[in-house]
Enzyme design. Structure first.
Site: not given
Length: 175
Positions: A14, A16-17, A36, A52, A64
């Site tokens: 959508s 969002k990120s 992440a 990303h 991470e």
């Protein structure tokens, strides 16, 4: 500057990120941290992670952390100008994978809430809205949907700003 928690929620793909990253990039200062929660298990997911990372650029330090995101927020907050956590639904999935039950997930949410309350920098959190579809047919999928919904409700309640992304369009729903 008052610290500010921004929660960005929306469906898969959508935007969002990208929205959260764009907003986080507007925060002035150095030491931008991306937490992440993804644990790539196949080449397709590894490619998504690489995309990303390229989108973020070299201004960001990537950490991470699939499970103990509250510890990372506590650790990074004093030296960061902004932290972006992407995403809480993968975090819930990771908790379930590590055999967290309802009480343990509730405790993990409480730890996250406490870390966010004490955080010294701006924080952006990204999550999928998973409650708009049909009721899943199996117990595990229903549990996941419910846990993700509980996380989203609690983070939205404490966030200063909540934005929902729909088809690449951001819609502010709080305040």
């Amino acid at each position: 500057m008052k610290k500010k928690i921004t929660f960005v929620v929306g469906g898969c793909r959508s935007g969002k990120s990208s929205f959260a990253l764009d907003q986080a990039n507007r925060v002035k200062g150095e030491n931008k941290y991306f937490i992440a929660t993804s644990v790539p298990k196949d080449s397709e997911m590894e490619k998504r992670v690489q995309n990303h990372q390229q989108e973020r650029g070299q201004d960001w330090h990537t950490i991470e952390e699939p499970v103990k995101i509250h510890e990372r927020i506590d650790q990074l907050s004093p030296k960061a100008c902004v932290i972006l956590v992407d995403c809480l639904t993968l975090w819930v999935s990771n908790l379930m994978f590590h055999s967290y039950g309802e009480a343990q997930i509730d405790e993990a949410i409480q730890h996250l809430e406490k870390s966010l309350e004490q955080c010294e920098c701006q924080v952006f959190l990204v999550s999928n809205e998973v409650g708009c579809g049909i009721v899943p047919e199996n117990k595990l999928a229903r549990q996941f949907r419910d846990f993700a919904g509980f996380v989203n409700q609690r983070i939205a309640k404490m966030a200063d700003t909540v934005v929902m992304t729909v088809a690449g369009i951001d819609v502010q729903i709080k305040p």
